[in-house]
Design an enzyme around this catalytic site. Structure first.
Site, PDB file in Angstrom:
ATOM      1  N   ASP A  45      44.571  68.283  46.229  1.00 26.10           N
ATOM      2  CA  ASP A  45      44.315  67.514  47.434  1.00 26.10           C
ATOM      3  C   ASP A  45      42.823  67.188  47.518  1.00 26.10           C
ATOM      4  O   ASP A  45      41.970  68.054  47.292  1.00 26.10           O
ATOM      5  CB  ASP A  45      44.753  68.338  48.644  1.00 26.10           C
ATOM      6  CG  ASP A  45      44.513  67.625  49.952  1.00 26.10           C
ATOM      7  OD1 ASP A  45      45.135  66.580  50.170  1.00 26.10           O
ATOM      8  OD2 ASP A  45      43.688  68.119  50.752  1.00 26.10           O
ATOM      9  N   GLU A  98      43.696  63.723  43.811  1.00 25.90           N
ATOM     10  CA  GLU A  98      43.235  62.559  44.567  1.00 25.90           C
ATOM     11  C   GLU A  98      41.742  62.378  44.318  1.00 25.90           C
ATOM     12  O   GLU A  98      40.921  63.088  44.888  1.00 25.90           O
ATOM     13  CB  GLU A  98      43.476  62.767  46.062  1.00 25.90           C
ATOM     14  CG  GLU A  98      44.935  62.844  46.454  1.00 25.90           C
ATOM     15  CD  GLU A  98      45.090  63.037  47.955  1.00 25.90           C
ATOM     16  OE1 GLU A  98      45.746  62.197  48.588  1.00 25.90           O
ATOM     17  OE2 GLU A  98      44.555  64.028  48.497  1.00 25.90           O
TER      18      GLU A  98
END
Length: 713
Positions: A409, A438
């Site tokens: 994340d 990400e």
């Protein structure tokens, strides 16, 4: 500045620098000299700079020698006024980092042979005590811990303290702080205390799967443990729990497989679960009262208790998660863990901040905590003990829980060196682990060249990144709900779509986003933002369900047929909707659940997506290993705008394939290269069994808003 009343303030801001602050106006004559003292003696401070700033008179002072972190210090003025020295910005200095880096693998609590040991890293503490509650007891004992090298405090007890609750009491800046062990592997309900664990008592038999060969072979299916089985018609007995996600043979209202059996039938190779380490936002004693995705990390090495049948039992959640993972392995599917090492839930209350204030988080040029994550804190992965914690945690999850991959994340908050060290660690422990993240470029005070972002993908050669360009080209802008992408009929994206289908390696544009296809995670929908169906409702609300379904099928097909790693949001195969909720992180479960009645309503689309996955897994044309292969064996058929036609050749000369894409509402007739072409997919059907054959010199008729896959071998 804190609860201790002080006549003035003194901060250790570097290994040999103390900042002294006096509130203005001064109550005493301005001091002209300072002395640094501890219980062993003292030395004079040299005033290097004097200035008035923000209502304070500020002195920057230096001293020679070594600061003894293990004891308290005071600054005395020439006027005889005294204050304690507080730990300041020194913890963010390179010198502090090097001085106190601890390489040992024994932080945490360990219980064996009738003895229990505890170790915690707290270099700025001048006193540390273990607060221990023997099993079944409500009273606690305080046990003094001894300071060792590198700022580690330890105690070894000749007692078997299995299942005892514990915390650490640390004395820093003249205050006692209580913290849960950041290295705890078991906790009490709602994570208020660490628990001494014998992990051998939670062991389950591990399924040994063959090494995974290449990231491009993956088909990732993202879901949330609670969403997966909580629907009343999902057929699971243990709804919303680890046990429910492990169930096989469950069926929905149409008698077709649900849950894990559905994912196996669909053909996905990996299930990626949203975070299942211990998080805030759900009361584990009443999990049905609240919902949360899990991006509020509390304890990084402990499973979340709200997914357990018995969150009061520290071992239950551990055992149930392990059983869930191995049940998924038995189904031939691997498990990717969504990890949130970029921030903590509340910085001020986190164990990291309580144990070593100021060390584990980044600060901006004004001395305030940075906020690139948007939640109030950024984890300082570039600091040695912060990096070590992440690496130790990754190692633990692989060894103890048999994890097959990680999804990071907000990976752009983390630094490149840490991510490459993670890749190296994973490769040393298990072959073929999938690592994706990400790579957004976020406003965190890390040099641009050190961020683990898409921009720096060349420095992260073996890590996949979510391809937001693919997402927005195919479906339209994520942040402009009404903007349509290529699959929604916007032909201005044709050339960009062609580039995205070919792996975003610059085949047609000459401007690569990635160096290799294995770095591109291709998706049009995830847990974040609106589902594709809800975007279609906004963009094509007046166009009727048939066109929306065709656009949805086209976009999902392009995810599965593009070079790179295909990523599906659970329920995408049956037009998942959250009724327009674009940020459902704590919305009710009837917004977030996998609606198995909806799957029963759209069996043809689920069957079609299953067929597309079969095609991808059977034909290497759509999962090439390298950019060199893509450049050598994919060519453009040069179809009229906005159609796309790509011609694929086998590097051994044993076959060919064609992908035709028609985003328009008209039928088009396409001349094909020489050969007998077998149709594997059209607008209605997809799979490895040919639907029909198109003879040499005949034209292929491609229906509106659809793809066509043809092979010749």
């Amino acid at each position: 500045m804190d609860s201790v009343k002080r006549p003035f303030f003194a901060y250790l801001d570097a290994m040999n620098t103390i900042t002294v602050l006096f509130p203005l106006p001064l109550k005493e004559p301005e001091p002209t000299s300072f002395t640094l003292e501890n219980r062993q003696g003292g030395c004079g401070l040299s005033i290097e700079e004097r200035l008035e700033i923000d209502g304070y008179l500020k002195f920057i002072c230096t001293f020679s020698g070594t600061y003894a972190f293990q004891m308290e210090h005071w600054v005395l003025t020439g006027n005889g006024i005294k204050t304690d020295v507080q730990i300041g910005a020194v913890t963010r200095s390179k010198e502090f980092d090097w001085e106190f880096f601890y390489e040992g693998d024994d932080l945490g609590s360990f219980c064996k042979n009738g003895c229990t040991s505890f170790k915690v890293w707290a270099p700025t503490a001048t006193n540390v005590k273990l607060k221990i509650y023997p099993q079944g007891e409500n009273h606690f004992e305080l046990v003094k811990m001894a300071r060792e090298e590198k700022g580690v405090w330890s105690v070894n007890l000749d007692w078997d303290l299995e299942l005892a609750r514990y915390t650490y009491m640390v004395f820093i800046n003249q205050e006692w702080r209580e913290a849960v062990d950041p290295y705890a592997v078991a906790v009490t309900v709602n994570g208020t205390h660490g628990v001494v664990a014998r992990l051998e008592k939670t062991a389950v038999s591990k399924v040994q799967m063959p090494p995974f060969s290449h990231p491009a072979d993956a088909v990732i299916y993202e879901t949330h443990i609670r969403d997966f089985t909580i629907h009343p018609e999902g057929g699971a007995v243990n709804k919303g729990l680890y046990k429910g996600a492990a169930e096989t043979g469950t069926i929905g209202p149409d008698g077709k497989p649900t849950g894990l059996s559905h994912v196996k039938n669909l053909g996905a190779t990996h299930i990626e679960f949203l975070p299942f380490n211990d998080f805030a936002g759900v009361d584990e004693t009443n999990p049905g009262a609240e919902y949360n995705w899990g991006y509020n990390p509390l304890h990084f090495n402990v499973p979340e208790g709200s997914y357990s049948r018995n969150p009061d039992d520290p071992y239950a959640r551990i055992r149930e998660l392990k059983e869930m993972i191995e049940s998924i392995h038995e189904a031939g599917i691997r498990v990717i863990m969504d990890v949130v090492y970029n921030h903590v839930y509340i910085r001020e209350k986190s164990s990291f901040e309580l144990l070593v204030p100021g060390y584990f988080f980044r600060y901006n040029e004004y001395g305030l905590p940075s906020n690139g994550t948007g939640v109030g804190n950024d984890f300082a992965s570039e600091r040695l003990m912060a990096r070590k914690f992440i690496l130790d945690s990754i190692r633990y999850w692989i060894r103890e829980y048999n994890i097959d991959g990680f999804r990071f994340d907000l990976m752009g908050i983390l630094d490149i060196k840490t991510m490459n060290e993670i890749r190296k660690e994973c490769d040393s422990l298990k072959q073929g682990m999938v690592i994706i993240g990400e790579g957004w470029d976020l406003n965190t005070p890390l040099p641009q060249g050190e961020k683990a972002t898409i921009r720096n993908q060349r420095k992260l050669p073996s890590i996949g990144q979510f391809n937001d360009r693919f997402r927005d080209v195919i479906k339209g802008s994520t942040f402009n709900l009404y903007e349509r992408g290529y699959a929604l009929g916007n032909g201005t994206y044709t050339e960009q779509a062609k580039e995205a289908i070919a792996g975003s390696i610059g085949l047609f544009s000459g401007h690569p986003l990635f160096s290799e296809p294995g770095q591109s995670v291709n998706y049009v929908e995830s847990h974040d933002n609106h589902t594709l169906w809800d975007k279609l409702e906004a963009c094509l609300g007046d166009s009727g369900d048939l066109l929306r379904r065709k656009c949805h099928r086209l976009a999902t097909s392009l995810v599965l047929l593009s070079q790179g790693l295909p990523f599906l949001h659970s329920g995408q195969e049956f037009f998942r909707t959250k009724t327009g909720d674009g940020n459902s992180y704590k919305s009710p479960e009837n917004i977030n659940w996998l609606d198995w009645e909806r799957r029963a309503a759209f069996p043809d689309n689920a069957r079609y997506i299953k067929g597309m996955i079969e095609i991808r897994k059977s034909l290497p044309f759509f999962r090439m290993r390298s950019s060199e292969q893509i450049r050598n064996f994919i060519s453009d058929l040069g179809l009229p705008h906005p159609l796309i036609g790509l011609h694929y050749k086998d590097e051994r000369g044993q076959g060919e394939a064609i992908l035709l894409v028609n985003p328009t509402v008209f039928i088009h007739h396409i001349s094909l290269p020489e050969g007998e072409w077998r149709v594997l997919a059209d607008d209605l059907h997809a799979g490895i069994t040919p639907l029909r054959t198109i003879s040499a010199h005949a034209k292929a008729s491609i229906e509106p808003v659809s793809v066509m896959v043809l092979v010749n071998s």
